[in-house]
Design a protein around this motif. Sequence first.
Motif, PDB file in Angstrom:
ATOM      1  N   CYS A   1       0.853  -1.192   0.000  1.00  0.00           N
ATOM      2  CA  CYS A   1       0.000   0.000   0.000  1.00  0.00           C
ATOM      3  C   CYS A   1       0.889   1.242   0.000  1.00  0.00           C
ATOM      4  O   CYS A   1       1.835   1.344   0.791  1.00  0.00           O
TER       5      CYS A   1
ATOM      6  N   GLY B   1       0.219   4.023   1.078  1.00  0.00           N
ATOM      7  CA  GLY B   1      -0.013   4.862   2.253  1.00  0.00           C
ATOM      8  C   GLY B   1       0.554   4.282   3.530  1.00  0.00           C
ATOM      9  O   GLY B   1       1.070   5.015   4.377  1.00  0.00           O
ATOM     10  N   CYS B   2       0.474   2.941   3.681  1.00  0.00           N
ATOM     11  CA  CYS B   2       0.864   2.355   4.967  1.00  0.00           C
ATOM     12  C   CYS B   2       1.824   1.177   4.823  1.00  0.00           C
ATOM     13  O   CYS B   2       2.315   0.657   5.826  1.00  0.00           O
TER      14      CYS B   2
ATOM     15  N   CYS C   1      -4.691   0.528   0.274  1.00  0.00           N
ATOM     16  CA  CYS C   1      -5.667  -0.199   1.093  1.00  0.00           C
ATOM     17  C   CYS C   1      -6.893   0.684   1.358  1.00  0.00           C
ATOM     18  O   CYS C   1      -6.861   1.893   1.184  1.00  0.00           O
TER      19      CYS C   1
ATOM     20  N   CYS D   1      -6.351   3.586   3.875  1.00  0.00           N
ATOM     21  CA  CYS D   1      -5.600   4.736   3.368  1.00  0.00           C
ATOM     22  C   CYS D   1      -6.399   5.495   2.306  1.00  0.00           C
ATOM     23  O   CYS D   1      -6.269   6.720   2.181  1.00  0.00           O
TER      24      CYS D   1
HETATM   25 ZN   LIG Z   1      -2.719   1.521   3.505  1.00  0.00          ZN
END
Ligand SMILES: [Zn+2]
Length: 249
Positions: A19, A21-22, A30, A33
Amino acid sequence: MSEQNFSRSAASLLFDYRCMGCGLWDCPLCESCALSLAGPMKNVRAIPPALRSEVPVWTMGEYAGPLRSMIVSWKNGARMDAGQVLMDASCRLLPPVPRLLNDATPPPHQLAIVPAPSGFVRSWRGLFVVGLFSDCLARTLGNHVKTEHHDTLCRSVTASEIVSAHVLRRRGGPAHQRGSGLRDRQRNRSHRLRCVADLRDWDVVICDDVVTTGATAQACIDSVTGAGGRVRAVVALAHVPAIGRGRDE
Ligand SMILES: [Zn+2]
């Protein structure tokens, strides 16, 4: 190993399946996010301390968490797909044009989206992400983009066009403001930008990736105003909240 798992493992060697974002495995973005890009864009004009102008500043949220990770990985070239996700989201979340333009005369008129300038090295490496963002905004607002790199802006377009105009330049000096105090940032920025186009009769939206103290945005506004343009808004992907300043701009 099942055939499916083998395919996924093979694909993960070619594509980044974490992902953006994370870092969660097996999905490019995900669900959790993705929520950080759900909007709406907010006017955070009251937050940047170095911003003197009364123009609205629209951002998708605070420069933290997944949004920060996505911006950083786009800027450093690690995840160019994050850029497309960020640009798509911000263009989708823009306020309606009359509100974005701060109730300026409604279109048709000449509107330039002007990116905050970047250093030569970043442009040379193809990582002038704010320029890409500016082009995307121009396409969204006008279904048309015409990127200008020189001083013939006013002669080369007709009325009612919306253009992405890369017309601000740095004069030199330190490439980063990291670690600089607010007063240093204001002084550095205010003397370091110049506009290479005549922007008389143009409405302008400044765009940037992250608004930190607002010193860069204010320097852009001063430069555009000095060239005759009317700055109607600043649009950025994120802003640094009032508490916890000192990050890179
Ligand atoms: Zn994420």
